[in-house]
Design a protein around this motif. Structure first.
Motif, PDB file in Angstrom:
ATOM      1  N   LYS A   1       9.124  47.343 107.895  1.00 45.88           N
ATOM      2  CA  LYS A   1       9.275  48.786 108.097  1.00 45.88           C
ATOM      3  C   LYS A   1       9.047  49.585 106.815  1.00 45.88           C
ATOM      4  CE  LYS A   1      12.495  48.259 111.960  1.00 45.88           C
ATOM      5  NZ  LYS A   1      13.830  48.617 112.497  1.00 45.88           N
ATOM      6  N   ARG A   2       8.134  49.063 105.996  1.00 47.00           N
ATOM      7  CA  ARG A   2       7.694  49.778 104.803  1.00 47.00           C
ATOM      8  C   ARG A   2       8.842  50.140 103.869  1.00 47.00           C
ATOM      9  NH1 ARG A   2       3.098  53.364 107.945  1.00 47.00           N
ATOM     10  NH2 ARG A   2       1.675  51.628 108.249  1.00 47.00           N
ATOM     11  N   ARG A   3       9.717  49.180 103.664  1.00 47.52           N
ATOM     12  CA  ARG A   3      10.768  49.400 102.673  1.00 47.52           C
ATOM     13  C   ARG A   3      10.178  49.427 101.270  1.00 47.52           C
ATOM     14  NH1 ARG A   3      14.748  45.421 102.581  1.00 47.52           N
ATOM     15  NH2 ARG A   3      16.378  46.925 102.110  1.00 47.52           N
ATOM     16  N   ALA A   4       9.032  48.764 101.122  1.00 41.70           N
ATOM     17  CA  ALA A   4       8.250  48.849  99.894  1.00 41.70           C
ATOM     18  C   ALA A   4       6.795  48.750 100.295  1.00 41.70           C
ATOM     19  CB  ALA A   4       8.618  47.730  98.929  1.00 41.70           C
ATOM     20  N   ALA A   5       5.940  49.509  99.638  1.00 45.28           N
ATOM     21  CA  ALA A   5       4.531  49.519 100.023  1.00 45.28           C
ATOM     22  C   ALA A   5       3.671  49.978  98.864  1.00 45.28           C
ATOM     23  CB  ALA A   5       4.303  50.431 101.229  1.00 45.28           C
ATOM     24  N   ILE A   6       2.406  49.553  98.913  1.00 46.47           N
ATOM     25  CA  ILE A   6       1.380  50.096  98.029  1.00 46.47           C
ATOM     26  C   ILE A   6       0.658  51.193  98.802  1.00 46.47           C
ATOM     27  CG2 ILE A   6      -0.742  49.609  96.754  1.00 46.47           C
ATOM     28  CD1 ILE A   6       1.600  48.208  95.552  1.00 46.47           C
ATOM     29  N   ALA A   7       0.462  52.332  98.167  1.00 44.71           N
ATOM     30  CA  ALA A   7      -0.243  53.441  98.810  1.00 44.71           C
ATOM     31  C   ALA A   7      -1.467  53.788  97.975  1.00 44.71           C
ATOM     32  CB  ALA A   7       0.663  54.655  98.941  1.00 44.71           C
ATOM     33  N   ALA A   8      -2.500  54.275  98.645  1.00 45.90           N
ATOM     34  CA  ALA A   8      -3.727  54.700  97.969  1.00 45.90           C
ATOM     35  C   ALA A   8      -3.991  56.159  98.295  1.00 45.90           C
ATOM     36  CB  ALA A   8      -4.905  53.835  98.409  1.00 45.90           C
ATOM     37  N   ASP A   9      -4.514  56.894  97.303  1.00 47.18           N
ATOM     38  CA  ASP A   9      -4.864  58.288  97.554  1.00 47.18           C
ATOM     39  C   ASP A   9      -6.366  58.418  97.789  1.00 47.18           C
ATOM     40  OD1 ASP A   9      -6.158  58.321  95.053  1.00 47.18           O
ATOM     41  OD2 ASP A   9      -4.394  59.097  94.020  1.00 47.18           O
ATOM     42  N   ASP A  10      -6.826  59.640  98.030  1.00 46.08           N
ATOM     43  CA  ASP A  10      -8.237  59.866  98.349  1.00 46.08           C
ATOM     44  C   ASP A  10      -9.165  59.510  97.195  1.00 46.08           C
ATOM     45  OD1 ASP A  10      -7.523  60.715 100.835  1.00 46.08           O
ATOM     46  OD2 ASP A  10      -7.655  62.865 100.382  1.00 46.08           O
ATOM     47  N   GLY A  11      -8.635  59.496  95.996  1.00 49.27           N
ATOM     48  CA  GLY A  11      -9.459  59.162  94.831  1.00 49.27           C
ATOM     49  C   GLY A  11      -9.497  57.678  94.528  1.00 49.27           C
ATOM     50  N   GLY A  12      -8.848  56.872  95.382  1.00 45.90           N
ATOM     51  CA  GLY A  12      -8.838  55.430  95.165  1.00 45.90           C
ATOM     52  C   GLY A  12      -7.772  54.942  94.209  1.00 45.90           C
ATOM     53  N   GLU A  13      -6.857  55.831  93.806  1.00 44.19           N
ATOM     54  CA  GLU A  13      -5.765  55.429  92.919  1.00 44.19           C
ATOM     55  C   GLU A  13      -4.647  54.784  93.742  1.00 44.19           C
ATOM     56  OE1 GLU A  13      -5.623  55.470  89.768  1.00 44.19           O
ATOM     57  OE2 GLU A  13      -6.846  57.106  88.943  1.00 44.19           O
ATOM     58  N   PHE A  14      -4.000  53.777  93.150  1.00 52.83           N
ATOM     59  CA  PHE A  14      -2.908  53.088  93.824  1.00 52.83           C
ATOM     60  C   PHE A  14      -1.558  53.565  93.289  1.00 52.83           C
ATOM     61  CE2 PHE A  14      -6.432  50.006  94.073  1.00 52.83           C
ATOM     62  CZ  PHE A  14      -6.496  49.864  95.460  1.00 52.83           C
ATOM     63  N   HIS A  15      -0.557  53.553  94.171  1.00 59.83           N
ATOM     64  CA  HIS A  15       0.794  53.985  93.844  1.00 59.83           C
ATOM     65  C   HIS A  15       1.774  53.021  94.508  1.00 59.83           C
ATOM     66  CE1 HIS A  15      -0.899  57.980  92.682  1.00 59.83           C
ATOM     67  NE2 HIS A  15      -1.749  57.683  93.661  1.00 59.83           N
ATOM     68  N   LEU A  16       3.010  53.017  94.020  1.00 59.49           N
ATOM     69  CA  LEU A  16       4.048  52.142  94.554  1.00 59.49           C
ATOM     70  C   LEU A  16       5.138  52.983  95.194  1.00 59.49           C
ATOM     71  CD1 LEU A  16       5.179  49.230  94.747  1.00 59.49           C
ATOM     72  CD2 LEU A  16       6.230  49.601  92.495  1.00 59.49           C
ATOM     73  N   LEU A  17       5.495  52.619  96.409  1.00 58.03           N
ATOM     74  CA  LEU A  17       6.567  53.288  97.144  1.00 58.03           C
ATOM     75  C   LEU A  17       7.726  52.310  97.316  1.00 58.03           C
ATOM     76  CD1 LEU A  17       4.492  55.059  99.943  1.00 58.03           C
ATOM     77  CD2 LEU A  17       5.795  56.214  98.153  1.00 58.03           C
ATOM     78  N   LEU A  18       8.924  52.703  96.861  1.00 57.34           N
ATOM     79  CA  LEU A  18      10.111  51.871  96.990  1.00 57.34           C
ATOM     80  C   LEU A  18      11.185  52.683  97.708  1.00 57.34           C
ATOM     81  CD1 LEU A  18      10.251  50.404  93.362  1.00 57.34           C
ATOM     82  CD2 LEU A  18       9.281  49.323  95.402  1.00 57.34           C
ATOM     83  N   ALA A  19      11.556  52.251  98.910  1.00 54.73           N
ATOM     84  CA  ALA A  19      12.586  52.961  99.673  1.00 54.73           C
ATOM     85  C   ALA A  19      13.935  52.812  98.983  1.00 54.73           C
ATOM     86  CB  ALA A  19      12.657  52.414 101.096  1.00 54.73           C
ATOM     87  N   THR A  20      14.752  53.846  99.071  1.00 55.84           N
ATOM     88  CA  THR A  20      16.052  53.802  98.400  1.00 55.84           C
ATOM     89  C   THR A  20      16.940  52.696  98.959  1.00 55.84           C
ATOM     90  OG1 THR A  20      16.819  55.547  99.897  1.00 55.84           O
ATOM     91  CG2 THR A  20      16.038  56.220  97.730  1.00 55.84           C
ATOM     92  N   ASP A  21      16.817  52.375 100.256  1.00 60.39           N
ATOM     93  CA  ASP A  21      17.636  51.281 100.783  1.00 60.39           C
ATOM     94  C   ASP A  21      17.152  49.931 100.259  1.00 60.39           C
ATOM     95  OD1 ASP A  21      15.317  51.509 102.272  1.00 60.39           O
ATOM     96  OD2 ASP A  21      16.239  50.971 104.165  1.00 60.39           O
ATOM     97  N   PHE A  22      15.851  49.804  99.991  1.00 56.92           N
ATOM     98  CA  PHE A  22      15.335  48.583  99.366  1.00 56.92           C
ATOM     99  C   PHE A  22      15.929  48.418  97.960  1.00 56.92           C
ATOM    100  CE2 PHE A  22      12.236  46.931  96.280  1.00 56.92           C
ATOM    101  CZ  PHE A  22      12.076  45.635  96.756  1.00 56.92           C
ATOM    102  N   LEU A  23      15.969  49.504  97.190  1.00 55.97           N
ATOM    103  CA  LEU A  23      16.540  49.434  95.847  1.00 55.97           C
ATOM    104  C   LEU A  23      18.038  49.171  95.901  1.00 55.97           C
ATOM    105  CD1 LEU A  23      14.611  52.357  94.115  1.00 55.97           C
ATOM    106  CD2 LEU A  23      14.257  49.909  93.800  1.00 55.97           C
ATOM    107  N   ALA A  24      18.712  49.749  96.891  1.00 53.24           N
ATOM    108  CA  ALA A  24      20.149  49.516  97.015  1.00 53.24           C
ATOM    109  C   ALA A  24      20.447  48.045  97.269  1.00 53.24           C
ATOM    110  CB  ALA A  24      20.736  50.371  98.134  1.00 53.24           C
TER     111      ALA A  24
END
Length: 314
Positions: free
Chosen positions: A93-116
């Motif tokens: 359920k995407r508690r953590a994920a890699i995201a990409a933007d329109d320019g092809g750059e990658f980002h990291l998403l970490l849900a607060t419950d995952f960090l908890a």
């Protein structure tokens, strides 16, 4: 900024390569084979990256998964570990994920419950001002948003998140105990940490104590200055002004670069503070080492204070 969650395993490998390049640059161009947990699985690769010998950023990749992590000392104590299955990078359920933007750059998403779940709590308040760290809401869920991976500061951002771990806070407290311990032979008995790290903390403690003794007599009191998770080594203030000290146990190139950067971040220009760079040498001993940095020191109004530690004193 429109984002999409990375689902393609090939694209996940591209993100891994981008992080590997940024982590390598952060570690001074050096990557070491990582052997967490007794060794990597068959058909796996991995590397660790470090600026200090008690804290390591690492990457792992097997046929099935990719992992990003931060570990403490050779004991392989994980402060933060994020895993993505290569055939389903955004599982659970995407508690953590890699995201990409329109320019092809990658980002990291970490849900607060995952960090908890990893004992990291209140990240938004405690990471305020940290590099490349933002808050994001996706589908009604709060995320810590780190990126882009193309920035060399991404390593600092990942380390800042890991620095919120209670295990890291305990480690810092034990380093303080080491700094107060006069007998070097007791270091390994007290805590498993390299002598280089222990020595640096002992030197900083001794210099800070000497500064406190002198400045307290001039009406200064202990204070603190910080930006997000970054804190000054030593601050003393009185009604009219504050002195912010960056104390270094060595005067190598990396120490000079990091020290000037730290003073810039924790004592913003225009604030009513005086920046002081404290180094373990005489100007004669340094030779031309400081020459390239003099324009920056003058522009930032940084004063130099040189010390010599002898027989346990300063």
């Amino acid at each position: 900024m429109p984002l999409r969650i990375v689902e393609d395993p090939n694209e996940l490998d591209q993100a891994y390569a981008a992080l590997s390049a940024a982590f390598t640059a952060w570690g001074g161009g050096v990557a070491h084979v990582w052997r967490a947990g007794g060794g990597l699985e068959a058909a796996a690769d991995g590397a660790s990256f470090s600026r200090r010998d008690d804290l390591h950023l690492y990457l792992e990749r097997t046929l099935d998964k990719v992992a990003i992590g931060v570990a403490l000392t050779e004991r392989d104590v994980d402060l933060l570990r994020i895993e993505f299955m290569r055939d389903a990078p955004a599982r659970r359920k995407r508690r953590a994920a890699i995201a990409a933007d329109d320019g092809g750059e990658f980002h990291l998403l970490l849900a607060t419950d995952f960090l908890a779940d990893q004992d990291i709590r209140e990240p938004f308040r405690r990471l305020a001002g940290a590099p490349l760290v933002k808050r994001a809401e996706v589908g009604g869920r709060d995320y810590v948003f780190l990126g882009p991976f193309s920035s060399p500061r991404i390593a600092d951002a990942v380390a800042a998140v890991a620095g919120l771990s209670p295990a890291f806070q305990r480690h810092v407290a034990k380093l303080g105990d080491l700094a107060a311990n006069e007998d070097d032979t007791m270091d390994t008995a007290l805590y498993r940490v390299s002598r280089g790290v222990a020595r640096a903390h002992k030197v900083q403690r001794a210099v800070a104590a000497a500064l406190h003794e002198k400045l307290a007599g001039a009406g200064y009191q202990l204070d603190e200055s910080h930006v997000g998770p970054l804190r000054a080594d030593f601050v003393m203030s009185r009604a009219a002004d504050s002195l912010v000290f960056e104390i270094r146990a060595n005067a190598e190139l990396s120490d000079l670069v990091r020290g000037i950067g730290q003073l810039t971040l924790v004592a913003p220009r225009g604030a009513r503070v005086s920046r002081v760079f404290v180094l373990p040498a005489s100007l004669g001993d340094m030779g031309d080492a400081l020459t390239p940095f003099r324009p920056a020191l003058e522009e930032l109004s940084v004063s130099l204070l040189l010390y010599d530690v002898t027989n346990g004193g300063v």
